[in-house]
Design a protein around this motif. Structure first.
Motif, PDB file in Angstrom:
ATOM      1  N   ILE A  77       0.708  -1.327   0.041  1.00 40.06           N
ATOM      2  CA  ILE A  77       0.058  -0.113  -0.079  1.00 40.06           C
ATOM      3  C   ILE A  77       0.955   1.552   0.085  1.00 40.06           C
ATOM      4  O   ILE A  77       0.660   2.069  -0.841  1.00 40.06           O
ATOM      5  CB  ILE A  77      -1.129   0.080   1.183  1.00 40.06           C
ATOM      6  CG1 ILE A  77      -1.842  -1.031   1.055  1.00 40.06           C
ATOM      7  CG2 ILE A  77      -1.370   1.370   1.442  1.00 40.06           C
ATOM      8  CD1 ILE A  77      -2.889  -1.157   2.328  1.00 40.06           C
ATOM      9  N   LYS A 137     -14.267  -4.080  -5.257  1.00 39.69           N
ATOM     10  CA  LYS A 137     -13.286  -4.709  -5.754  1.00 39.69           C
ATOM     11  C   LYS A 137     -13.511  -5.788  -7.017  1.00 39.69           C
ATOM     12  O   LYS A 137     -12.722  -6.353  -7.615  1.00 39.69           O
ATOM     13  CB  LYS A 137     -12.215  -5.558  -5.032  1.00 39.69           C
ATOM     14  CG  LYS A 137     -12.803  -6.565  -4.109  1.00 39.69           C
ATOM     15  CD  LYS A 137     -11.800  -7.118  -3.161  1.00 39.69           C
ATOM     16  CE  LYS A 137     -12.225  -8.211  -2.529  1.00 39.69           C
ATOM     17  NZ  LYS A 137     -11.501  -8.703  -1.462  1.00 39.69           N
ATOM     18  N   THR A 168      -5.317   3.931  -4.956  1.00 39.14           N
ATOM     19  CA  THR A 168      -5.566   4.662  -3.524  1.00 39.14           C
ATOM     20  C   THR A 168      -6.800   4.991  -3.271  1.00 39.14           C
ATOM     21  O   THR A 168      -7.304   4.762  -2.080  1.00 39.14           O
ATOM     22  CB  THR A 168      -4.526   5.910  -3.391  1.00 39.14           C
ATOM     23  OG1 THR A 168      -3.402   5.518  -3.948  1.00 39.14           O
ATOM     24  CG2 THR A 168      -4.362   6.374  -2.112  1.00 39.14           C
ATOM     25  N   LEU A 195      -8.849   2.179  -2.184  1.00 37.35           N
ATOM     26  CA  LEU A 195      -8.503   1.798  -1.025  1.00 37.35           C
ATOM     27  C   LEU A 195      -9.181   2.668   0.396  1.00 37.35           C
ATOM     28  O   LEU A 195      -9.607   2.009   1.252  1.00 37.35           O
ATOM     29  CB  LEU A 195      -6.872   1.932  -0.754  1.00 37.35           C
ATOM     30  CG  LEU A 195      -6.417   1.441   0.647  1.00 37.35           C
ATOM     31  CD1 LEU A 195      -6.604  -0.126   0.870  1.00 37.35           C
ATOM     32  CD2 LEU A 195      -5.127   1.742   0.815  1.00 37.35           C
ATOM     33  N   VAL A 217      -8.710  -5.415   2.756  1.00 42.40           N
ATOM     34  CA  VAL A 217      -7.933  -4.360   1.770  1.00 42.40           C
ATOM     35  C   VAL A 217      -8.201  -4.925   0.208  1.00 42.40           C
ATOM     36  O   VAL A 217      -7.939  -6.192  -0.190  1.00 42.40           O
ATOM     37  CB  VAL A 217      -6.268  -4.574   1.902  1.00 42.40           C
ATOM     38  CG1 VAL A 217      -5.466  -3.835   0.631  1.00 42.40           C
ATOM     39  CG2 VAL A 217      -6.082  -3.645   3.199  1.00 42.40           C
ATOM     40  N   TYR A 233      -7.461  -5.861  -3.297  1.00 41.78           N
ATOM     41  CA  TYR A 233      -6.179  -6.138  -3.808  1.00 41.78           C
ATOM     42  C   TYR A 233      -5.406  -5.137  -5.008  1.00 41.78           C
ATOM     43  O   TYR A 233      -4.521  -5.146  -5.363  1.00 41.78           O
ATOM     44  CB  TYR A 233      -6.005  -7.488  -4.357  1.00 41.78           C
ATOM     45  CG  TYR A 233      -6.146  -8.634  -3.190  1.00 41.78           C
ATOM     46  CD1 TYR A 233      -5.611  -8.329  -1.849  1.00 41.78           C
ATOM     47  CD2 TYR A 233      -6.866  -9.627  -3.482  1.00 41.78           C
ATOM     48  CE1 TYR A 233      -5.749  -9.181  -1.054  1.00 41.78           C
ATOM     49  CE2 TYR A 233      -6.788 -10.681  -2.550  1.00 41.78           C
ATOM     50  CZ  TYR A 233      -6.438 -10.474  -1.246  1.00 41.78           C
ATOM     51  OH  TYR A 233      -6.357 -11.327  -0.211  1.00 41.78           O
ATOM     52  N   ALA A 293      -5.107  -2.225  -4.797  1.00 36.28           N
ATOM     53  CA  ALA A 293      -4.275  -1.266  -4.371  1.00 36.28           C
ATOM     54  C   ALA A 293      -2.902  -1.760  -4.087  1.00 36.28           C
ATOM     55  O   ALA A 293      -1.929  -1.006  -3.610  1.00 36.28           O
ATOM     56  CB  ALA A 293      -4.942  -1.029  -2.546  1.00 36.28           C
TER      57      ALA A 293
END
Lengths: 317, 309
Positions: free
Chosen positions: A54, A251, A294, A297, B131, B133, B135
């Motif tokens: 990250i 995602k 980003t 995220l 999170v 992925y 990223a």
């Protein structure tokens, strides 16, 4: 504690070498150090991958890196973010993402709750039905995308078979930009509603039976019992299921890619995840896609953050 | 045994009594959703075993009749996929074992031993589960391609192993990546189990003077066998089904090291469109390993999902 005080004392004494050694000895024997290899090795590996990744992504997003040579970290700016926020493709993808997030999560929760209540109430072989309802969840998105590509087929897909039997014209489910996102959401609901059902069933089974009995004695109908007494108790199950679904909605790349087998998903279904991967791997705009990643995220953290705080307050972590 | 026959007759009686409209409606809904969840699968399988002509002429969900039946599509798909099946398995199995073992160790370290700052470390693990992925994709690609090109370094070594080719080296970074990103979820799954264990087990071990390692090996590992089953099945399914990391690290569907999920979206496609007989055969074959696991261990799989939430 006694040992600890002792070592502190000894270290002040002139014979410093012994104090230092026994202090070290004490430290090495503590639970913290002896358990360190257990959590430490996985923690370091995971931290490098997740947080190192990250951080690196964050750094690249401030450069103008386009895939040749190494990123130039001397001129860092927010140019990529500004460029993304002012681009139509980004805005459209963010909008689609929002529709997917809200539509998919809501319907999945409602359908999952409905299925859980349906199976919770005196159905024979309910375990077998449960297994079938959950089956799509065990398949890869790549596989389910193929199945639904065939379901949505304009000439011979089942959905158009139904539509034409009802007397309407065939629909180009994935080709029509105003329908495509709805079609994708429908397919994803097919895959995920079994999951919400399982989460809700676990919640329902933890509610004692006598609450049903009490409501029945009071003369409440089954619908009323569920709406007034049972569903409010499923808050925790709803929150955790919603978080998992929302993070997925952010995602969801694999399903969209596998539907068409190329970077650009069907028109009208482009989301931030697909936009990011396309920009990175098709056009080599690494810095630009790092900026999109980003922001993705940050959105995910916006969902997870409050959830973790809620869990922490509840003491359930 | 004397108990069972009255219970049996009671069941029948209550069944007859229960046949009212609400019951019928309830079962009708259950069956409707059975159809909803199974039709895409059933259609896929039926299409997989039909000739092209039969696919074009018959209803998509109808079974093939007479001349319309063929195993040709499945055979063709199997030939196309066999190499990538091998890739998928030699990638998924070590990656699963690695992440499950690390997850169990981390969960043990975090729950069985008390120390400060535990909550902070735990939070970092939990965030790691969620999170996106995306990223980390750009860093991943750069790390394994430019900064530390492990695959290129070990290629000659991998080529010398029997049954392996040099290109299988491409799978090693993928395995390491899967292990690293699989640790958080495995840790959380094991932690919920270890927390449910009675504290007295570890206390007894400590009083007997057993070391932390000894407690883990002698007490924790043997009693967490069922949980190992749950996490293993869950994690294997996840890794076998995964697409994005393979897509980033192995790239194209024509790469020799491509796992099944990478090859599938390209099978049976030509300039004239998609041959759905072949595509459905390939999709079905790709799903077989996880389907077998699911049918055999549905309860464990559901448990994994429940604990995740």
């Amino acid at each position: 504690m006694a040992t600890h005080d002792n070592t502190e004392h000894v270290s002040d004494a002139p014979d410093e070498a012994v104090g230092w050694e026994s202090k070290l000895q004490y430290f090495l024997n503590s639970d913290f150090v002896r358990s360190a290899p257990y959590w430490g090795i996985p923690f370091v590996l995971m931290s490098i991958a997740v947080y190192g990744g990250i951080g690196y992504n964050f750094a690249i997003s401030f450069t103008d890196y386009e895939g040749l040579g190494t990123p130039d970290y001397s001129a860092l700016d927010l140019e990529m973010y500004a460029q993304a926020l002012s681009s139509d493709a980004f805005i459209a993808a963010a909008q689609n993402n929002l529709v997917l997030l809200v539509g998919f999560t809501t319907i999945c929760l409602v359908l999952g709750l409905f299925l859980a209540i349906l199976l919770d109430h005196g159905i024979r072989f309910s375990e077998k039905f449960q297994t079938v309802y959950l089956l799509p969840m065990s398949l890869s998105f790549v596989v389910t995308a193929q199945l639904w590509l065939w379901m949505f087929n304009v000439e011979s897909g089942i959905l158009n078979l139904v539509v034409t039997t009802l007397g309407f014209n065939p629909v180009d489910w994935l080709g029509n930009p105003s329908i495509a996102l709805g079609a994708v959401i429908f397919a994803l609901i097919w895959q995920f509603s079994g999951y919400t059902m399982v989460v809700y069933l676990a919640g329902l089974q933890s509610i004692p039976d006598d609450q049903f009995e009490a409501a029945r004695v009071d003369g409440a109908s089954i619908t009323r019992t569920y709406l007034r007494i049972i569903v409010p108790q499923l808050k925790e199950a709803s929150v955790s299921a919603a978080v998992v679904l929302m993070v997925f909605a952010l995602k969801a790349f694999t399903f969209l890619y596998a539907l068409v087998g190329r970077y650009r998903p069907p028109n009208g279904t482009d989301i931030l995840a697909t936009l990011m991967v396309r920009r990175a791997f098709k056009f080599g705009e690494w810095a630009y896609s790092a900026a999109i990643a980003t922001m993705l995220l940050v959105m995910a953290l916006g969902v997870i953050g409050p959830y973790l705080y809620y869990q922490y307050k509840q003491g359930s972590l | 045994m004397s108990q069972s026959s009255p219970t049996g007759s009671f069941d029948v009686a209550s069944l007859v009594e229960d046949v009212n409209l609400r019951r019928v409606g309830q079962y009708a809904l259950v069956v409707f959703f059975l159809g909803f969840f199974l039709v895409p699968l059933e259609t896929g399988i039926m299409t997989a075993i039909k000739t092209n002509e039969s696919v074009a002429r018959s209803l998509p969900f109808a079974p093939p009749v007479g001349e319309g039946f063929t195993l040709g599509n499945i055979q063709f798909a199997l030939e196309q996929l066999s190499g990538s099946f091998f890739n998928s398995l030699i990638m998924s199995i070590p990656a699963t074992i690695g992440s499950v073992l690390f997850g169990s160790m981390a969960a043990y370290g975090l729950t069985m031993v008390n120390w400060r700052a535990q909550m902070g470390v735990l939070m970092l693990f939990v965030v790691g589960v969620f999170v996106p992925y995306q990223a980390v994709l750009v860093p991943l690609a750069r790390f394994w391609n430019n900064i530390f090109p492990l695959a290129r370094m070990i290629e000659p070594m991998v080529a010398s192993i029997p049954f392996f080719q040099g290109y299988h080296a491409d799978l090693v970074p993928l395995v390491i990546t899967h292990i690293a990103y699989g640790i958080p979820i495995c840790t959380i799954l094991f932690r919920s189990y270890y927390q449910s264990l009675p504290n007295s087990l570890v206390e007894a071990g400590k009083i007997d003077g057993a070391s932390i390692t000894k407690i883990y090996r002698r007490i924790i590992l043997p009693i967490s066998k069922p949980m190992f089953g749950v996490v293993f099945i869950y994690q294997f399914t996840q890794i076998y089904n995964e697409f994005l990391f393979a897509f980033t690290l192995v790239t194209g569907s024509d790469a020799p090291a491509a796992p099944v999920t990478l090859v599938l979206p390209a099978i049976g496609a030509s300039t004239s469109g998609i041959d759905f007989g072949i595509r459905m055969s390939a999709a079905f074959l790709a799903a077989v390993p996880t389907l077998i696991l699911y049918v055999a261990f549905a309860e464990q799989f559901a448990k994994g999902l429940r604990t995740e939430a």
